[in-house]
Write a protein that holds these residues in place. Structure first.
Motif, PDB file in Angstrom:
ATOM      1  N   GLU A 190       0.992  -1.166   0.016  1.00 55.39           N
ATOM      2  CA  GLU A 190       0.048   0.000  -0.077  1.00 55.39           C
ATOM      3  C   GLU A 190       0.897   1.286  -0.141  1.00 55.39           C
ATOM      4  O   GLU A 190       1.831   1.325   0.531  1.00 55.39           O
ATOM      5  CB  GLU A 190      -0.870  -0.081   1.180  1.00 55.39           C
ATOM      6  N   LEU A 191       0.547   2.218  -0.824  1.00 53.50           N
ATOM      7  CA  LEU A 191       1.482   3.480  -0.842  1.00 53.50           C
ATOM      8  C   LEU A 191       1.627   4.184   0.482  1.00 53.50           C
ATOM      9  O   LEU A 191       0.534   4.198   1.081  1.00 53.50           O
ATOM     10  CB  LEU A 191       0.783   4.445  -1.866  1.00 53.50           C
ATOM     11  N   PRO A 192       2.573   4.469   0.832  1.00 54.19           N
ATOM     12  CA  PRO A 192       2.757   5.177   2.124  1.00 54.19           C
ATOM     13  C   PRO A 192       1.856   6.736   2.064  1.00 54.19           C
ATOM     14  O   PRO A 192       1.869   7.254   0.873  1.00 54.19           O
ATOM     15  CB  PRO A 192       4.118   5.533   2.320  1.00 54.19           C
ATOM     16  N   SER A 193       1.538   7.244   3.144  1.00 53.32           N
ATOM     17  CA  SER A 193       0.550   8.213   3.011  1.00 53.32           C
ATOM     18  C   SER A 193       1.300   9.492   2.559  1.00 53.32           C
ATOM     19  O   SER A 193       0.602  10.398   2.287  1.00 53.32           O
ATOM     20  CB  SER A 193      -0.154   8.471   4.541  1.00 53.32           C
ATOM     21  N   GLU A 194       2.700   9.495   2.857  1.00 55.57           N
ATOM     22  CA  GLU A 194       3.376  10.640   2.355  1.00 55.57           C
ATOM     23  C   GLU A 194       3.847  10.745   0.888  1.00 55.57           C
ATOM     24  O   GLU A 194       4.309  11.679   0.586  1.00 55.57           O
ATOM     25  CB  GLU A 194       4.715  10.793   3.220  1.00 55.57           C
ATOM     26  N   SER A 195       3.451   9.813   0.149  1.00 56.29           N
ATOM     27  CA  SER A 195       3.787   9.712  -1.347  1.00 56.29           C
ATOM     28  C   SER A 195       2.766  10.572  -2.006  1.00 56.29           C
ATOM     29  O   SER A 195       1.607  10.855  -1.659  1.00 56.29           O
ATOM     30  CB  SER A 195       3.356   8.236  -1.664  1.00 56.29           C
ATOM     31  N   PHE A 196       3.367  11.286  -3.070  1.00 58.78           N
ATOM     32  CA  PHE A 196       2.698  12.393  -3.921  1.00 58.78           C
ATOM     33  C   PHE A 196       1.676  11.537  -4.770  1.00 58.78           C
ATOM     34  O   PHE A 196       0.807  12.204  -5.160  1.00 58.78           O
ATOM     35  CB  PHE A 196       3.606  13.114  -4.809  1.00 58.78           C
ATOM     36  N   ARG A 197       1.425   9.925  -4.741  1.00 54.51           N
ATOM     37  CA  ARG A 197       0.641   9.456  -5.405  1.00 54.51           C
ATOM     38  C   ARG A 197      -0.551   9.040  -4.332  1.00 54.51           C
ATOM     39  O   ARG A 197      -1.518   8.477  -5.044  1.00 54.51           O
ATOM     40  CB  ARG A 197       1.361   8.119  -6.191  1.00 54.51           C
ATOM     41  N   TYR A 239      -0.751  -1.639  -4.879  1.00 56.98           N
ATOM     42  CA  TYR A 239       0.276  -2.233  -5.785  1.00 56.98           C
ATOM     43  C   TYR A 239       0.901  -3.558  -5.517  1.00 56.98           C
ATOM     44  O   TYR A 239       0.825  -3.925  -4.608  1.00 56.98           O
ATOM     45  CB  TYR A 239       1.350  -0.948  -6.236  1.00 56.98           C
ATOM     46  N   ARG A 267      -0.684  -0.769 -10.476  1.00 58.80           N
ATOM     47  CA  ARG A 267      -0.994  -0.001  -9.336  1.00 58.80           C
ATOM     48  C   ARG A 267      -2.694   0.513  -9.445  1.00 58.80           C
ATOM     49  O   ARG A 267      -2.841   1.012 -10.423  1.00 58.80           O
ATOM     50  CB  ARG A 267      -0.153   1.288  -9.168  1.00 58.80           C
ATOM     51  N   ASN A 288       9.831   4.640  -3.255  1.00 57.84           N
ATOM     52  CA  ASN A 288       8.301   4.037  -2.625  1.00 57.84           C
ATOM     53  C   ASN A 288       7.564   5.040  -2.983  1.00 57.84           C
ATOM     54  O   ASN A 288       6.731   5.549  -2.377  1.00 57.84           O
ATOM     55  CB  ASN A 288       8.536   3.861  -1.142  1.00 57.84           C
ATOM     56  N   PHE A 289       7.740   5.659  -4.321  1.00 54.77           N
ATOM     57  CA  PHE A 289       6.630   6.717  -4.591  1.00 54.77           C
ATOM     58  C   PHE A 289       6.906   8.052  -3.968  1.00 54.77           C
ATOM     59  O   PHE A 289       5.658   8.946  -4.289  1.00 54.77           O
ATOM     60  CB  PHE A 289       5.118   6.033  -4.735  1.00 54.77           C
ATOM     61  N   SER A 290       7.767   8.456  -3.513  1.00 50.70           N
ATOM     62  CA  SER A 290       7.793   9.528  -2.715  1.00 50.70           C
ATOM     63  C   SER A 290       9.400  10.243  -3.335  1.00 50.70           C
ATOM     64  O   SER A 290      10.177   9.404  -3.389  1.00 50.70           O
ATOM     65  CB  SER A 290       8.003   9.435  -1.282  1.00 50.70           C
TER      66      SER A 290
END
Lengths: 415, 433
Positions: free
Chosen positions: A62-69, A254, A249, B178-180
C-alpha cells in the motif's frame, strides 16, 4: 584364519591402538552428527500432502501516506476492497494463470509464523494448527487432497462454522471413527465437513495436525496463484517481476513481490535452521571420514613396510597376491567392527543415562521409523558402520596393493 | 641449533615423500576447518569497514515490559521515547545512535526508465554517521538539524548511485523511493552485507517515517529501534552499563506495578551476537565449554592420526636416538629436536590449510558467512556479500593459525616422542632397524 588375524592385530597393537582409538572416537561422535541428518532426510521423504509446483505467492503493498501518489479517497474501505478485486482480476487475466486462491495471513505451508488452538471433543482436547482460507479454489491451488476417496474438497458445501481437519487430527480426536459430520469446540462449535490427508508444514518436519477455517474479507490475506501446466516458471517469474511488480497499481494498492513455491521452501528451510545445520553436520562428518582414510593409509603403509619380511615369507609359502591384499582388508574390517562394537556399548549407556533429543519429530506419530529410538539407533549405527567401512576400504586399498607387489625373493633376502 | 634441526628436518621431509604428503594433508585439512570458523568469527566481530569500532560499541536491542501483578511480559525493540529519554543524553559515551527497521522493509527505487528495483533500507539518526565510519565519496551525511526537522534527504551507497544516476557524484540529485521524492545528500563507499547492523543501500533520517514515534506496551517504551553506543574507550563498558541501569532503575521506581527490564544490556557488540533468543542472556560457561569441546574434537581426531604416524616413524629412528644418547645428548635436547622437526611439517600444513580456507570462504561467501547464525535467512538476491581483503588477511588470523599449529603439533608429537626417548640406550642401539 580369524584367530590368526586377531593375533596379527594384537601383535601390531602399538600401531593398531592409535587407529582403533580414532575409529572408536569417530564412530561415537558420528552418531551425534549423523543422527539428526538422518532424521531430516527421512522426514523429507514423507509426502508433503500439498503441491507447490507452479504455485506462487503474491504480496500486495500500500502506498505510504506521504507519497505524492497517495489518494485519501481510495483508502476508504469500500474503494480499497474494490481496488483489491480489480488487481486480482488483472492477475487472473494473465494467460499463464490458471487458478487464484486466498489464504489467511501466515497460515500456509512453509509460512514464517502460525497460530494454534485447543479443540475439544467431549473431554478430550487436542492442539491443532489453524489455517484460514477464503472458499473458492483454495484446496486445488495448494493441492491438499481428501483422505477419503477422490472428493473435491472445494466442492463440499460449507458455512461459517464448517471446518476441515487433517487425518492425524482425526486420529487424535476420534481414534478410528469417521470424523465427518461430527462437531468439535474451540471458541464456538465447528462441524467437520472433510478430512484432509496428512500435511507437512515444514519440508524437514513431520505432518502436523491441522484444521482449516473458512473466513470472509476483509481480513489480512495472501494471494496464491497456480500457473497452467507446462508454463516455464523462470520465464513467468521474470516477466512478472519486470512488468507487474510496482507497475500494476490501482488506487493505493500495488503488487509488491512474488515468490515461487520453491523459493518459499528454500527460505523456510533457512529460517528453520535446517539448511545451515545440514551444511555444518555434513562437512564435519566428511572431515572425520577423510581423517579415517588418511589414518588408514598412514598406519597400513607403515605396517606394510615393516611387514615386508612377513609378506615375502607368506608368498614364498604359496600365498597369492590377492590373498595378501585380502588379509590387509580383513584386518581393517576387523578393526572397524571392533570399534563399532565398543562405540555401540558406549552410546547405549550414554543414551540410557542422557536420553536422545530429536528435533523435527512428533511424539505421537509412532508409525514413523525415526520416532522409535531403538530402531533409529540400529539404522543409524548400521549406516555409520557401512560409511566407515567404505572409508576404511579406500584407506587400506593402496597400501595393500603396494604390499602385495613385493617380490618375495627381495623381501626374504633383506631379512 | 634450531637452524640445524630445521635443516635436518627438511632432509627427512624430502626422503619420505609419502609420509610428508599424508602428514601435510592431514594438518592442512584440520587447519582449513578451524581457520574457516575463525575467519567467519573475525568477520562477525572484528573491526571491519564500516563498523570500525565494534570493539568499543555497546548494544541495546531489546526491552522487556513486565507486569509485577500477574507476571505477563511484552518484549520488543525500543521506542523513540525510550531512546530519547534514556539514551541520547547519556554522559559516558562518545556517541549514541538509534536504528529503526520500522516502515517498509522492502522499498522500491524508481529508475529513469520507470523500472523499479527493490532496495534494502534503514532509518537512522544523524549520530549514526559518527558511530559507524562510512567514507563519503560525494556529499555529506544529514546533519543533526536536518534530521530533527525531518528534511527529506537520504544517503545512498556507491553501487545504487551508479545504477540510478550512472555516477557516484549524485549529491543534490532527486531520487524516487517508494513513490515519494527524496534528495540525495551523500554517497558512501559500498559496505558488505556481512556487516548487517549498518548495511543498507539507502539510509533515511527516521524522522521522515510517519510512524517513527509509534510505541507499544503499557509504558510506551517498546518500539522498533535498536541502540548502538560508541564508547570513548574500551574500559568504559562497565561505567556505561551502570549509567544506563541506574537510569532505568530510577525510572522503574516511579512505576507502580510494572518494570522495564534491559535483560543484561547494554553489552559489548561481540557478546551481543551470541544471543540466540533476544531476551535471554547466553550462559557463557556453557557456550565456552561447547566451543572448546568442538575445537578439541576437531583437533583430537587428526592428532591421534598424526600421533600414530609419528610413533611408527620414531620406531624407525630408535637406533639414531640411541647413538645420540650414547654420545651424551639429553632427553630434553632430543625432545626439542623432534618437536622442531614436526613443527616444520605442521607449519607447512598450516600454510596450505589457511590458503585453502581463504579459497573456501571466497568461493562460498554467499552462504558460508552466515553458517553459524541462529535464525539466519538466505541472502537477498540483489545484495552483494563482498569480502574485503582485510577480513581475510590480518595479523589476528595469522597469529591464530600459528597458535593452532603449535597446539596440534604439541598434541600429536609429544606422546610418541616421549615414549620413543624413554627407551633404554642399549635397547635402542641393539634395535636392528
Amino acid at each position: 584364519m580369524l584367530k590368526q588375524l586377531l593375533k596379527q592385530i594384537w601383535i601390531q597393537r602399538k600401531v593398531n591402538g592409535w587407529i582403533l582409538l580414532e575409529l572408536i572416537i569417530v564412530s561415537v561422535v558420528m552418531w551425534y552428527i549423523i543422527m539428526p541428518v538422518f532424521v531430516i532426510c527421512y522426514n523429507r521423504g514423507i509426502p508433503s500432502g500439498f503441491d507447490y509446483k507452479n504455485v506462487y505467492q503474491i504480496e500486495l503493498g500500500e502506498l505510504p501516506s506521504e507519497s505524492f501518489r497517495y489518494d485519501e479517497k481510495e483508502a476508504e474501505l469500500e474503494n480499497h476492497l474494490a481496488n483489491f478485486y480489480r488487481i486480482v482480476e488483472r492477475i487472473k487475466q494473465l494467460p499463464e494463470v490458471e487458478l487464484v486462491a486466498f489464504s489467511g495471513n501466515n497460515s500456509h505451508p512453509y509460512g514464517q509464523s502460525f497460530s494454534a488452538a485447543g479443540y475439544t471433543k467431549d473431554t478430550l482436547s487436542v492442539q491443532l494448527r489453524k489455517l484460514f482460507f477464503i472458499p473458492g479454489d483454495y484446496f486445488k491451488v495448494f493441492g491438499f487432497h481428501s483422505f477419503y476417496g477422490n472428493t473435491d474438497l472445494d466442492d463440499i458445501e460449507i458455512n461459517d462454522n464448517s471446518i476441515f481437519i487433517t487425518r492425524d487430527a482425526e486420529k487424535l480426536l476420534f481414534g478410528e471413527e469417521l470424523a465427518i459430520g461430527k462437531t468439535i469446540t474451540s471458541s464456538g462449535e465447528h462441524t467437520i465437513v472433510g478430512v484432509v490427508d496428512y500435511v507437512k508444514m515444514a519440508k524437514s518436519g513431520q505432518p502436523t495436525p491441522l484444521c482449516f477455517h473458512p473466513v470472509r474479507l476483509p481480513v489480512e490475506i495472501l494471494i496464491f496463484i497456480k500457473t497452467k501446466e507446462g508454463t516455464s516458471g523462470k520465464k513467468f517469474i521474470n516477466y512478472f517481476r519486470e512488468e507487474m511488480i510496482g507497475k500494476l497499481r490501482i488506487g493505493n494498492l500495488y503488487i509488491k513481490d512474488i515468490i515461487s513455491g520453491a523459493e518459499m521452501e528454500k527460505e523456510a528451510e533457512y529460517t528453520n535452521d535446517v539448511t545451515n545445520e545440514l551444511r555444518i553436520r555434513i562437512t564435519v562428518a566428511l572431515f572425520f571420514l577423510f581423517n579415517i582414510i588418511l589414518g588408514m593409509i598412514g598406519t597400513f603403509w607403515i605396517r606394510s613396510e615393516s611387514r615386508r619380511a612377513e609378506v615375502g615369507l607368506r608368498m614364498a609359502m604359496g600365498s597369492t597376491r590377492l590373498q595378501i591384499r585380502k588379509q590387509f582388508l580383513l584386518e581393517g574390517f576387523l578393526l572397524t567392527t571392533l570399534a563399532i562394537v565398543v562405540s555401540c556399548f558406549i552410546l547405549i549407556n550414554s543414551i540410557r543415562i542422557n536420553g536422545v533429543e530429536i528435533d523435527q519429530a512428533t511424539e505421537f506419530a509412532d508409525w514413523y521409523l525415526v520416532n522409535n529410538i531403538p530402531l533409529l539407533f540400529i539404522t543409524v549405527m548400521a549406516l555409520i558402520y557401512s560409511i566407515i567401512l567404505i572409508a576404511m576400504t579406500i584407506g587400506v586399498w593402496f597400501p595393500a596393493t603396494a604390499a602385495s607387489k613385493v617380490s618375495p625373493i627381495e623381501a626374504l633376502r633383506e631379512e | 641449533m634450531i637452524k640445524l634441526y630445521l635443516k635436518q628436518a627438511w632432509q627427512l621431509l624430502k626422503q619420505s615423500r609419502l609420509f610428508t604428503t599424508i602428514y601435510i594433508v592431514g594438518v592442512g585439512l584440520t587447519i582449513t576447518m578451524v581457520m574457516t570458523i575463525a575467519i567467519i568469527g573475525y568477520i562477525k566481530i572484528g573491526n571491519i569497514y564500516p563498523e570500525l569500532n565494534r570493539d568499543r560499541t555497546m548494544v541495546v536491542r531489546y526491552l522487556m515490559d513486565k507486569s509485577l501483578d500477574n507476571g505477563s511480559t511484552y518484549g520488543s525493540g525500543l521506542s523513540y521515547k525510550a531512546v530519547n529519554e534514556f539514551f541520547y543524553n547519556l554522559e559516558t559515551p562518545e556517541s549514541v545512535t538509534a536504528i529503526t527497521y520500522a516502515d517498509d522493509t522492502r522499498m522500491f527505487v524508481e529508475l529513469e526508465d520507470k523500472r523499479l528495483i527493490a532496495v534494502s533500507t534503514k532509518g537512522t539518526d544523524a549520530f549514526f554517521w559518527n558511530v559507524f565510519s562510512f567514507s563519503f565519496l560525494d556529499g555529506r551525511p544529514y546533519s543533526v538539524e536536518e534530521w530533527k526537522s525531518a528534511i527529506r534527504q537520504v544517503v545512498i551507497n556507491e553501487s545504487l548511485s551508479k545504477k540510478v544516476f550512472g555516477t557516484v557524484e549524485a549529491a543534490g540529485k532527486n531520487i524516487i523511493i517508494n513513490f515519494s521524492e527524496y534528495k540525495v545528500c551523500g554517497v558512501v563507499k559500498d559496505a558488505s552485507f556481512s556487516t548487517p547492523v549498518s548495511y543498507a543501500q539507502v539510509w533515511f533520517p527516521y524522522t521522515c517515517f510517519s510512524n517513527y514515534q509509534t510505541s507499544f506496551g503499557e509504558v510506551e517504551m517498546l518500539g522498533a529501534m535498536e541502540v548502538y553506543i560508541l564508547l570513548k574507550n574500551k574500559n568504559d563498558a562497565a561505567a556505561l552499563y551502570d549509567e544506563v541501569q541506574e537510569r532505568f532503575h530510577r525510572y522503574n521506581t516511579t512505576l507502580e506495578d510494572r518494570m522495564v527490564d534491559l535483560v543484561g544490556q547494554p553489552e559489548l557488540y561481540r557478546k551481543n551476537i551470541f544471543r540466540v533468543i533476544s531476551n535471554i542472556e547466553p550462559v557463557w560457561t556453557d557456550l565456552i565449554y561447547t566451543g572448546l569441546l568442538f575445537l578439541l574434537l576437531l583437533l583430537l581426531v587428526p592428532a591421534i592420526n598424526l600421533s600414530g604416524m609419528i610413533s611408527s616413524r620414531m620406531e624407525k629412528r630408535i637406533a639414531e636416538f640411541g647413538i645420540r644418547k650414547a654420545f651424551g645428548a639429553s632427553q630434553k635436547t632430543l625432545l626439542n629436536q623432534i618437536l622442531w622437526e614436526n613443527f616444520l611439517l605442521t607449519c607447512l600444513g598450516g600454510i596450505a590449510g589457511l590458503c585453502f580456507s581463504w579459497i573456501l570462504i571466497i568461493a562460498g561467501k554467499r552462504w558460508i558467512i552466515n553458517l553459524f547464525d541462529p535464525w539466519s535467512e538466505a541472502i537477498p538476491q540483489d545484495v552483494s556479500m563482498q569480502l574485503m581483503p582485510e577480513m581475510l588477511i590480518n595479523p589476528t588470523i595469522f597469529m591464530l593459525t600459528f597458535c593452532i599449529c603449535m597446539l596440534l603439533n604439541l598434541f600429536s608429537a609429544i606422546f610418541p616422542a616421549w615414549r620413543a626417548l624413554k627407551r633404554d640406550i642399549v635397547d635402542s642401539l641393539y634395535d636392528k632397524n
